[in-house]
Write an enzyme that holds these catalytic residues in place. Structure first.
Site, short mmCIF file in Angstrom:
data_model
loop_
_atom_site.label_atom_id
_atom_site.label_comp_id
_atom_site.label_asym_id
_atom_site.label_seq_id
_atom_site.Cartn_x
_atom_site.Cartn_y
_atom_site.Cartn_z
N ASN A 150 1.44 3.04 -2.61
CA ASN A 150 0.67 3.95 -3.49
C ASN A 150 -0.56 4.48 -2.77
O ASN A 150 -0.92 5.64 -2.93
CB ASN A 150 0.29 3.25 -4.80
CG ASN A 150 1.44 3.26 -5.79
OD1 ASN A 150 1.79 4.30 -6.33
ND2 ASN A 150 2.05 2.10 -6.00
N ASP B 197 -4.32 -4.19 -18.63
CA ASP B 197 -3.34 -3.10 -18.86
C ASP B 197 -3.46 -2.48 -20.26
O ASP B 197 -2.46 -2.02 -20.83
CB ASP B 197 -1.88 -3.60 -18.66
CG ASP B 197 -1.65 -4.16 -17.27
OD1 ASP B 197 -2.27 -3.65 -16.32
OD2 ASP B 197 -0.86 -5.11 -17.14
N LEU C 171 -4.21 -6.75 -7.36
CA LEU C 171 -3.73 -7.81 -8.24
C LEU C 171 -4.81 -8.79 -8.67
O LEU C 171 -4.53 -9.89 -9.13
CB LEU C 171 -2.56 -8.55 -7.57
CG LEU C 171 -1.36 -7.66 -7.22
CD1 LEU C 171 -0.23 -8.46 -6.61
CD2 LEU C 171 -0.85 -6.87 -8.43
N HIS D 194 0.43 1.07 -13.22
CA HIS D 194 1.21 -0.09 -13.67
C HIS D 194 2.69 0.29 -13.65
O HIS D 194 3.05 1.37 -14.13
CB HIS D 194 0.79 -0.51 -15.08
CG HIS D 194 1.48 -1.74 -15.54
ND1 HIS D 194 1.11 -3.01 -15.12
CD2 HIS D 194 2.55 -1.91 -16.35
CE1 HIS D 194 1.92 -3.90 -15.66
NE2 HIS D 194 2.80 -3.26 -16.41
N ASN E 9 -5.84 2.68 -12.97
CA ASN E 9 -4.85 1.71 -12.47
C ASN E 9 -3.45 2.30 -12.62
O ASN E 9 -3.18 3.05 -13.54
CB ASN E 9 -4.96 0.43 -13.31
CG ASN E 9 -3.96 -0.64 -12.89
OD1 ASN E 9 -3.80 -0.92 -11.70
ND2 ASN E 9 -3.27 -1.23 -13.84
N GLY F 150 0.77 -1.24 0.00
CA GLY F 150 0.00 0.00 0.00
C GLY F 150 0.80 1.28 0.00
O GLY F 150 0.31 2.31 0.48
N GLU G 291 5.90 6.39 -9.36
CA GLU G 291 4.50 6.04 -9.11
C GLU G 291 3.88 6.94 -8.06
O GLU G 291 2.75 7.41 -8.20
CB GLU G 291 4.40 4.58 -8.63
CG GLU G 291 4.81 3.56 -9.66
CD GLU G 291 4.57 2.13 -9.17
OE1 GLU G 291 3.52 1.86 -8.57
OE2 GLU G 291 5.44 1.28 -9.38
C1 GAR Z 1 3.18 -1.12 -7.45
O1 GAR Z 1 4.47 -1.09 -8.01
C2 GAR Z 1 2.13 -1.15 -8.55
O2 GAR Z 1 2.48 -0.38 -9.67
C3 GAR Z 1 2.11 -2.61 -8.90
O3 GAR Z 1 2.19 -3.27 -7.65
C4 GAR Z 1 2.92 -2.45 -6.73
C5 GAR Z 1 2.09 -2.27 -5.47
O4 GAR Z 1 2.82 -1.61 -4.48
N1 GAR Z 1 0.95 -2.96 -9.63
C6 GAR Z 1 0.96 -3.90 -10.58
O5 GAR Z 1 1.93 -4.56 -10.85
C7 GAR Z 1 -0.36 -4.07 -11.30
N2 GAR Z 1 -0.19 -4.84 -12.51
P1 GAR Z 1 2.08 -0.90 -3.25
O6 GAR Z 1 1.12 -1.93 -2.64
O7 GAR Z 1 3.19 -0.56 -2.32
O8 GAR Z 1 1.35 0.30 -3.76
#
Ligand code: GAR
Length: 209
Positions: free
Chosen positions: A14, A150, A90, A109, A107, A12, A179
């Protein structure tokens, strides 16, 4: 002020960038709920600390993909969300949820789409694939979610250099910095209703004063 809910599956970071941006007034919106596809993840703790209502909805608790899709749609609606942010979520967004939120699910990515996206490209796997391919530039993409994986219209992208000696973890950390800047910017525009989709193009409308 537009309300949005955030869907998560992991640490989490993001989500935290969104919580912080809302608290600083950089996103003029309200996070009305956090829904996790997994129990016990740190994203849930971050939400609770910020006083945001949380729910866990696990695919395996539903008989099939349709039942899960309907449960997800109803849970999102129950939060009062006007739009939805997938922040490291996911699981697959089903057709009923998509229909309930047309051009209103975004989303993040961890690569420059349309490269290194689609089935199997998530988390560290993306950065492993980037390193194996030998590309020199990678980055992050914020996009609208459509029925593909995606494949939806791109809202914003940010680039990061791939450096000699990078491991997937080191590269992930560099991309994450992008991000954490890019997602709040895009969500801020969404909260102000300033994103307009025309086919594959996403336009940013002028700020209303
Ligand atoms: C992030 O890097 C996000 O971009 C990726 O998972 C991570 C989650 O981190 N998402 C994907 O790969 C989706 N296809 P977080 O839980 O620390 O935000």
């Amino acid at each position: 002020m537009r309300k949005f809910c955030v869907l998560v599956s992991g640490g989490g970071t993001n989500l935290q960038s969104l919580i912080d941006s809302v608290q600083r007034g950089e996103i003029q919106g309200q996070i009305c709920g956090v829904i996790s596809s997994r129990p016990g993840v740190y994203a849930l703790e971050r939400a609770e600390k910020a006083g945001i209502p949380t729910q866990v909805i696990r695919r395996k608790e539903y008989a099939d993909a349709q039942a899960y899709d309907l449960a997800m749609r109803d849970a999102i609606k129950a939060t009062g969300a006007e739009f939805v942010v997938l922040a490291g979520f996911l699981s697959i967004i089903g057709p009923q949820t998509l229909r309930a939120y047309p051009n209103a699910i975004i989303n993040i990515h961890p690569a420059l789409l349309p490269s290194f996206g689609g089935k199997g490209y998530y988390g560290l796997h993306v950065h492993e694939a980037v390193l194996n391919a030998g590309v020199k530039i990678t980055g992050a993409t914020v996009h609208f979610v459509d029925e593909g994986t995606d494949t939806g219209p791109i809202i914003a992208q940010g680039a990061a250099e791939v450096k000699p000696g990078d491991t997937p973890e080191v590269l992930q950390a560099r991309v994450m910095e992008i991000e954490h800047r890019l997602l709040p910017q895009a969500v801020g525009l969404m909260a102000q209703d300033r994103l307009q989709v025309d086919g594959r193009q996403v336009y940013i409308k002028e700020e209303q004063i």
